[in-house]
Design a protein around this motif. Structure first.
Motif, PDB file in Angstrom:
ATOM      1  N   GLU A  89      10.867  26.689  33.590  1.00 17.45           N
ATOM      2  CA  GLU A  89      10.985  26.211  35.135  1.00 17.45           C
ATOM      3  C   GLU A  89      12.187  27.278  35.735  1.00 17.45           C
ATOM      4  O   GLU A  89      11.921  27.643  36.776  1.00 17.45           O
ATOM      5  CB  GLU A  89      11.497  24.809  35.232  1.00 17.45           C
ATOM      6  N   CYS A  90      13.166  27.482  34.839  1.00 14.28           N
ATOM      7  CA  CYS A  90      14.230  28.294  35.682  1.00 14.28           C
ATOM      8  C   CYS A  90      13.773  29.717  35.714  1.00 14.28           C
ATOM      9  O   CYS A  90      13.928  30.485  36.876  1.00 14.28           O
ATOM     10  CB  CYS A  90      15.480  28.420  34.601  1.00 14.28           C
ATOM     11  N   LYS A  91      13.018  30.117  34.894  1.00 18.79           N
ATOM     12  CA  LYS A  91      12.324  31.471  35.195  1.00 18.79           C
ATOM     13  C   LYS A  91      11.421  31.596  35.943  1.00 18.79           C
ATOM     14  O   LYS A  91      11.350  32.488  36.940  1.00 18.79           O
ATOM     15  CB  LYS A  91      11.633  31.954  33.689  1.00 18.79           C
ATOM     16  N   ARG A  92      10.649  30.788  36.424  1.00 18.29           N
ATOM     17  CA  ARG A  92       9.743  30.575  37.574  1.00 18.29           C
ATOM     18  C   ARG A  92      10.443  30.688  38.721  1.00 18.29           C
ATOM     19  O   ARG A  92      10.145  31.546  39.793  1.00 18.29           O
ATOM     20  CB  ARG A  92       8.913  29.084  37.471  1.00 18.29           C
ATOM     21  N   ILE A  93      11.661  29.873  39.008  1.00 22.81           N
ATOM     22  CA  ILE A  93      12.433  29.705  40.304  1.00 22.81           C
ATOM     23  C   ILE A  93      13.155  31.177  40.314  1.00 22.81           C
ATOM     24  O   ILE A  93      13.085  31.603  41.364  1.00 22.81           O
ATOM     25  CB  ILE A  93      13.402  28.678  40.310  1.00 22.81           C
ATOM     26  N   ARG A  94      13.492  31.757  39.187  1.00 24.28           N
ATOM     27  CA  ARG A  94      14.220  32.978  39.235  1.00 24.28           C
ATOM     28  C   ARG A  94      13.207  33.984  39.741  1.00 24.28           C
ATOM     29  O   ARG A  94      13.670  35.033  40.643  1.00 24.28           O
ATOM     30  CB  ARG A  94      14.811  33.329  37.875  1.00 24.28           C
ATOM     31  N   ASN A  95      12.200  34.119  39.193  1.00 21.40           N
ATOM     32  CA  ASN A  95      11.055  35.000  39.762  1.00 21.40           C
ATOM     33  C   ASN A  95      10.795  35.093  41.117  1.00 21.40           C
ATOM     34  O   ASN A  95      10.619  36.152  41.784  1.00 21.40           O
ATOM     35  CB  ASN A  95       9.761  34.850  38.951  1.00 21.40           C
ATOM     36  N   ILE A  96      10.829  33.668  41.760  1.00 21.72           N
ATOM     37  CA  ILE A  96      10.614  33.698  43.416  1.00 21.72           C
ATOM     38  C   ILE A  96      11.871  34.113  44.009  1.00 21.72           C
ATOM     39  O   ILE A  96      11.685  34.865  44.793  1.00 21.72           O
ATOM     40  CB  ILE A  96      10.261  32.085  43.465  1.00 21.72           C
ATOM     41  N   ALA A  97      13.012  33.909  43.662  1.00 17.73           N
ATOM     42  CA  ALA A  97      14.273  34.050  44.047  1.00 17.73           C
ATOM     43  C   ALA A  97      14.427  35.766  44.025  1.00 17.73           C
ATOM     44  O   ALA A  97      14.914  36.329  44.904  1.00 17.73           O
ATOM     45  CB  ALA A  97      15.547  33.398  43.327  1.00 17.73           C
ATOM     46  N   ASP A  98      14.117  36.282  43.082  1.00 23.15           N
ATOM     47  CA  ASP A  98      14.360  37.889  42.866  1.00 23.15           C
ATOM     48  C   ASP A  98      13.193  38.673  43.470  1.00 23.15           C
ATOM     49  O   ASP A  98      13.493  39.711  43.691  1.00 23.15           O
ATOM     50  CB  ASP A  98      14.498  38.175  41.285  1.00 23.15           C
ATOM     51  N   TYR A  99      11.923  38.121  43.521  1.00 23.45           N
ATOM     52  CA  TYR A  99      10.992  38.858  43.810  1.00 23.45           C
ATOM     53  C   TYR A  99       9.905  38.625  44.975  1.00 23.45           C
ATOM     54  O   TYR A  99       9.257  39.331  45.410  1.00 23.45           O
ATOM     55  CB  TYR A  99       9.846  38.935  42.572  1.00 23.45           C
ATOM     56  N   GLU A 100      10.191  37.326  45.549  1.00 18.19           N
ATOM     57  CA  GLU A 100       9.631  36.916  46.691  1.00 18.19           C
ATOM     58  C   GLU A 100      10.560  36.709  47.830  1.00 18.19           C
ATOM     59  O   GLU A 100      11.017  35.470  48.095  1.00 18.19           O
ATOM     60  CB  GLU A 100       8.678  35.836  46.381  1.00 18.19           C
ATOM     61  N   MET A 101      10.901  37.839  48.383  1.00 23.43           N
ATOM     62  CA  MET A 101      11.796  37.979  49.335  1.00 23.43           C
ATOM     63  C   MET A 101      11.911  37.002  50.658  1.00 23.43           C
ATOM     64  O   MET A 101      12.845  36.602  51.089  1.00 23.43           O
ATOM     65  CB  MET A 101      12.182  39.263  49.838  1.00 23.43           C
ATOM     66  N   PHE A 102      10.778  36.646  50.890  1.00 26.57           N
ATOM     67  CA  PHE A 102      10.683  35.959  52.062  1.00 26.57           C
ATOM     68  C   PHE A 102      10.198  34.429  51.888  1.00 26.57           C
ATOM     69  O   PHE A 102       9.945  33.570  52.781  1.00 26.57           O
ATOM     70  CB  PHE A 102       9.510  36.610  53.004  1.00 26.57           C
ATOM     71  N   HIS A 103      10.190  34.112  50.626  1.00 27.84           N
ATOM     72  CA  HIS A 103      10.217  32.643  50.235  1.00 27.84           C
ATOM     73  C   HIS A 103      11.231  31.970  50.301  1.00 27.84           C
ATOM     74  O   HIS A 103      12.337  32.282  49.825  1.00 27.84           O
ATOM     75  CB  HIS A 103       9.385  32.804  48.714  1.00 27.84           C
ATOM     76  N   ASP A 104      11.246  30.874  50.754  1.00 29.14           N
ATOM     77  CA  ASP A 104      12.474  30.017  51.257  1.00 29.14           C
ATOM     78  C   ASP A 104      12.858  29.336  49.823  1.00 29.14           C
ATOM     79  O   ASP A 104      12.169  29.105  48.725  1.00 29.14           O
ATOM     80  CB  ASP A 104      12.233  28.759  51.920  1.00 29.14           C
ATOM     81  N   ILE A 105      14.360  29.451  49.562  1.00 29.91           N
ATOM     82  CA  ILE A 105      14.822  28.773  48.240  1.00 29.91           C
ATOM     83  C   ILE A 105      15.762  27.636  48.882  1.00 29.91           C
ATOM     84  O   ILE A 105      16.694  27.732  49.626  1.00 29.91           O
ATOM     85  CB  ILE A 105      15.774  29.989  47.760  1.00 29.91           C
ATOM     86  N   THR A 106      15.526  26.604  48.359  1.00 29.64           N
ATOM     87  CA  THR A 106      16.133  25.278  48.658  1.00 29.64           C
ATOM     88  C   THR A 106      17.412  25.071  47.974  1.00 29.64           C
ATOM     89  O   THR A 106      17.368  25.523  46.857  1.00 29.64           O
ATOM     90  CB  THR A 106      15.173  24.074  48.630  1.00 29.64           C
ATOM     91  N   ASP A 107      18.026  24.271  48.404  1.00 26.23           N
ATOM     92  CA  ASP A 107      19.347  23.702  47.564  1.00 26.23           C
ATOM     93  C   ASP A 107      18.764  22.958  46.492  1.00 26.23           C
ATOM     94  O   ASP A 107      19.598  23.218  45.535  1.00 26.23           O
ATOM     95  CB  ASP A 107      20.256  22.784  48.468  1.00 26.23           C
ATOM     96  N   LYS A 108      17.655  22.208  46.582  1.00 25.75           N
ATOM     97  CA  LYS A 108      17.125  21.578  45.497  1.00 25.75           C
ATOM     98  C   LYS A 108      16.578  22.535  44.142  1.00 25.75           C
ATOM     99  O   LYS A 108      16.907  22.379  43.230  1.00 25.75           O
ATOM    100  CB  LYS A 108      15.974  20.818  45.934  1.00 25.75           C
ATOM    101  N   ASP A 109      16.245  23.582  44.781  1.00 23.20           N
ATOM    102  CA  ASP A 109      15.776  24.712  43.788  1.00 23.20           C
ATOM    103  C   ASP A 109      17.083  25.295  42.886  1.00 23.20           C
ATOM    104  O   ASP A 109      17.176  25.527  41.612  1.00 23.20           O
ATOM    105  CB  ASP A 109      15.268  26.149  44.382  1.00 23.20           C
ATOM    106  N   VAL A 110      18.085  25.601  43.811  1.00 20.52           N
ATOM    107  CA  VAL A 110      19.382  25.910  43.144  1.00 20.52           C
ATOM    108  C   VAL A 110      19.912  24.725  42.264  1.00 20.52           C
ATOM    109  O   VAL A 110      20.176  25.126  40.832  1.00 20.52           O
ATOM    110  CB  VAL A 110      20.427  26.218  44.260  1.00 20.52           C
TER     111      VAL A 110
END
Length: 128
Positions: A89-110
């Protein structure tokens, strides 16, 4: 320790000219790599597990797996199912954070990524 400091001081680290995505993605990235590195070290320490390099798969005629996938799978193989799932799950969230520049990252994700990292480090007792 560094990841924890980032997480605890998040609000103070956001530059004036930036929204919170820059620090959120950094915390997520560091949380994942802390959990991944710790898991890899634990597997090596406890089971003498070493990730294979890409050329090892060619020599062994096996299907290639990334080093990250090998660690996740090995945790599962060693019956550390929750740690394996949390690392994935951390890897999935990290992939979004690192590679999907326009995808929102929520405080909940962090928070989820950081809490997963903490769980993995507490669950896998490293004996040095």
């Amino acid at each position: 320790m560094f990841t924890k400091l980032l997480y605890e001081n998040k609000e103070d680290l956001i530059p004036d000219s930036c929204d919170d995505r820059c620090i959120n993605s950094t915390i997520i990235n560091r949380s994942y790599y802390s959990a991944y590195s710790y898991s890899s070290l634990w597997l090596n320490n406890k089971y003498n597990f070493k990730v294979k390099k890409s050329w090892d798969f060619i020599n062994d005629n096996e299907q290639y797996k990334s080093e990250h996938r090998q660690v996740i799978d090995e945790l599962k193989y060693k019956k550390q199912f929750t740690c394996s799932n949390k690392l994935m799950e951390c890897k999935r969230i990290r992939n979004i954070a690192d590679y999907e520049m326009f995808h929102d990252i929520t405080d909940k994700d962090v928070e989820n990524c950081f809490k997963n990292m903490e769980y993995i480090i507490k669950k896998l007792k490293l004996e040095l």
